[in-house]
Motif scaffolding. Structure first.
Motif, PDB file in Angstrom:
ATOM      1  N   GLY A 264       1.845   8.070   9.135  1.00 26.81           N
ATOM      2  CA  GLY A 264       1.302   7.526   7.854  1.00 26.81           C
ATOM      3  C   GLY A 264       2.255   7.721   6.739  1.00 26.81           C
ATOM      4  N   GLU A 265       3.281   8.681   6.928  1.00 25.65           N
ATOM      5  CA  GLU A 265       4.273   8.904   5.903  1.00 25.65           C
ATOM      6  C   GLU A 265       5.261   7.837   5.601  1.00 25.65           C
ATOM      7  N   GLU A 266       5.145   6.687   6.367  1.00 25.91           N
ATOM      8  CA  GLU A 266       5.933   5.445   5.971  1.00 25.91           C
ATOM      9  C   GLU A 266       5.548   4.659   4.989  1.00 25.91           C
ATOM     10  N   PHE A 267       4.091   4.876   4.787  1.00 27.70           N
ATOM     11  CA  PHE A 267       3.319   4.060   3.553  1.00 27.70           C
ATOM     12  C   PHE A 267       3.577   4.910   2.179  1.00 27.70           C
ATOM     13  N   VAL A 268       3.849   3.937   1.208  1.00 25.57           N
ATOM     14  CA  VAL A 268       3.925   4.638  -0.248  1.00 25.57           C
ATOM     15  C   VAL A 268       2.569   4.316  -1.014  1.00 25.57           C
ATOM     16  N   PRO A 269       2.066   5.406  -1.497  1.00 22.96           N
ATOM     17  CA  PRO A 269       0.811   5.252  -2.150  1.00 22.96           C
ATOM     18  C   PRO A 269       1.093   4.436  -3.540  1.00 22.96           C
ATOM     19  N   VAL A 270       0.060   3.465  -3.534  1.00 20.54           N
ATOM     20  CA  VAL A 270       0.153   2.656  -4.763  1.00 20.54           C
ATOM     21  C   VAL A 270       0.416   3.392  -6.033  1.00 20.54           C
ATOM     22  N   ASP A 271      -0.441   4.396  -6.094  1.00 24.41           N
ATOM     23  CA  ASP A 271      -0.497   5.111  -7.380  1.00 24.41           C
ATOM     24  C   ASP A 271       0.960   5.847  -7.704  1.00 24.41           C
ATOM     25  N   LEU A 272       1.908   5.697  -6.996  1.00 27.49           N
ATOM     26  CA  LEU A 272       3.239   6.177  -7.118  1.00 27.49           C
ATOM     27  C   LEU A 272       4.310   5.277  -7.694  1.00 27.49           C
ATOM     28  N   VAL A 273       3.809   3.848  -7.498  1.00 30.68           N
ATOM     29  CA  VAL A 273       4.708   2.732  -7.994  1.00 30.68           C
ATOM     30  C   VAL A 273       4.551   2.809  -9.437  1.00 30.68           C
ATOM     31  N   VAL A 274       5.704   2.724 -10.136  1.00 28.56           N
ATOM     32  CA  VAL A 274       5.793   2.497 -11.512  1.00 28.56           C
ATOM     33  C   VAL A 274       5.989   1.332 -12.103  1.00 28.56           C
ATOM     34  N   GLY A 275       6.218   0.252 -11.335  1.00 24.67           N
ATOM     35  CA  GLY A 275       6.097  -1.063 -11.839  1.00 24.67           C
ATOM     36  C   GLY A 275       7.049  -2.027 -10.787  1.00 24.67           C
ATOM     37  N   LYS A 276       7.063  -3.189 -11.502  1.00 28.95           N
ATOM     38  CA  LYS A 276       7.896  -4.266 -10.672  1.00 28.95           C
ATOM     39  C   LYS A 276       9.105  -4.544 -11.433  1.00 28.95           C
ATOM     40  N   ALA A 277      10.274  -4.479 -10.871  1.00 32.83           N
ATOM     41  CA  ALA A 277      11.573  -4.923 -11.276  1.00 32.83           C
ATOM     42  C   ALA A 277      11.490  -6.411 -11.622  1.00 32.83           C
TER      43      ALA A 277
END
Length: 250
Positions: free
Chosen positions: A208-221
């Motif tokens: 499961g460590e391969e998946f990034v929590p959406v809560d950690l996403v700052v935004g879209k370039a």
């Protein structure tokens, strides 16, 4: 000096103080506004590595917008996203923050590009199953091939060779509230594929460590703003529109 002259001098001094005070107020307002913009709307980052080549090169300055992910909006396949380290993904210079007091202060209010984050492209969202690879070396998203040839760099035989140039792996479904991400420089990116737990490879990884929590996403370039000769709006590759159409999502 006459009384009138003294009064006139005092008035001039008072006006000078007023101008100085007004300048301080305007500066403070500008700093507060910059902080609000950085916190809720747009933030500047720099690219620390070649993992997103050819579209984003080392030391490129990019702007990241946060509005798209307000409310129920979340990262979509094809978005180039900036996110905080989920744990152990960053290494070396990529984890460094701006040096110097001035740079540090300016970075806090969004007036200086920051590091300490990762930039990758979303390949899978909630429910997606990703497999490497079909007979043509293309990633399969829910069984449908993704043609990444128009926006990636890769010297290997398939579109997902990390971590051991292996073209045979599978992951998913992507859990709710997470995304699966990869760098555009496929054979030189420490991305989700590196953190896969493999039966044939001895690692200390946790499933499961391969998946990034959406809560950690700052935004879209959304824009590259430096160097000057490479200023450009960053678009989501059309291959992801073709993928969505093939999946019956459009």
């Amino acid at each position: 000096m006459t009384e009138a002259e003294a009064e006139a001098a005092a008035q001039v001094h008072h006006r000078r103080l007023s101008v100085w005070q007004e300048s301080l107020i305007l500066l403070a307002a500008a700093l507060v506004l910059s902080f609000i913009v950085k916190t809720f709307f747009v933030q500047a980052f720099y690219i620390p590595s070649g993992s997103m080549e050819p579209g984003m090169e080392v030391d490129d300055r990019i702007l990241v917008q946060k509005v798209s992910y307000w409310g129920d909006g979340g990262p979509q396949r094809g978005d180039a996203v900036v996110f905080e380290d989920p744990g152990g993904w960053l290494a070396g210079s990529a984890s460094e923050e701006p040096g110097g007091v001035v740079a540090t202060v300016l970075s806090k209010i969004g007036l200086y590009p920051t590091g300490g984050h990762l930039v990758k492209r979303v390949i899978g969202v909630e429910g997606d199953v990703i497999r490497c690879c079909d007979d043509e070396g293309r990633l399969l998203i829910n069984g449908v091939p993704l043609d990444s040839s128009g926006f990636t760099r890769n010297e290997e035989d398939c579109d997902g060779p990390m971590p051991t140039q292996d073209c045979s792996w599978r992951t998913g479904p992507v859990p709710a509230g997470h995304v699966f991400v990869m760098g555009d420089h496929r054979d030189a990116s420490a991305d989700s594929s590196v953190h896969l737990c493999r039966d044939d490879v001895e690692t200390d990884c946790v499933p499961g460590e391969e998946f990034v929590p959406v809560d950690l996403v700052v935004g879209k370039a959304f824009s590259r703003v430096w160097p000057a000769d490479r200023i450009k709006l960053l678009q989501r590759p059309s291959a992801f529109d073709d993928l969505a159409e093939a999946l019956g999502e459009k």
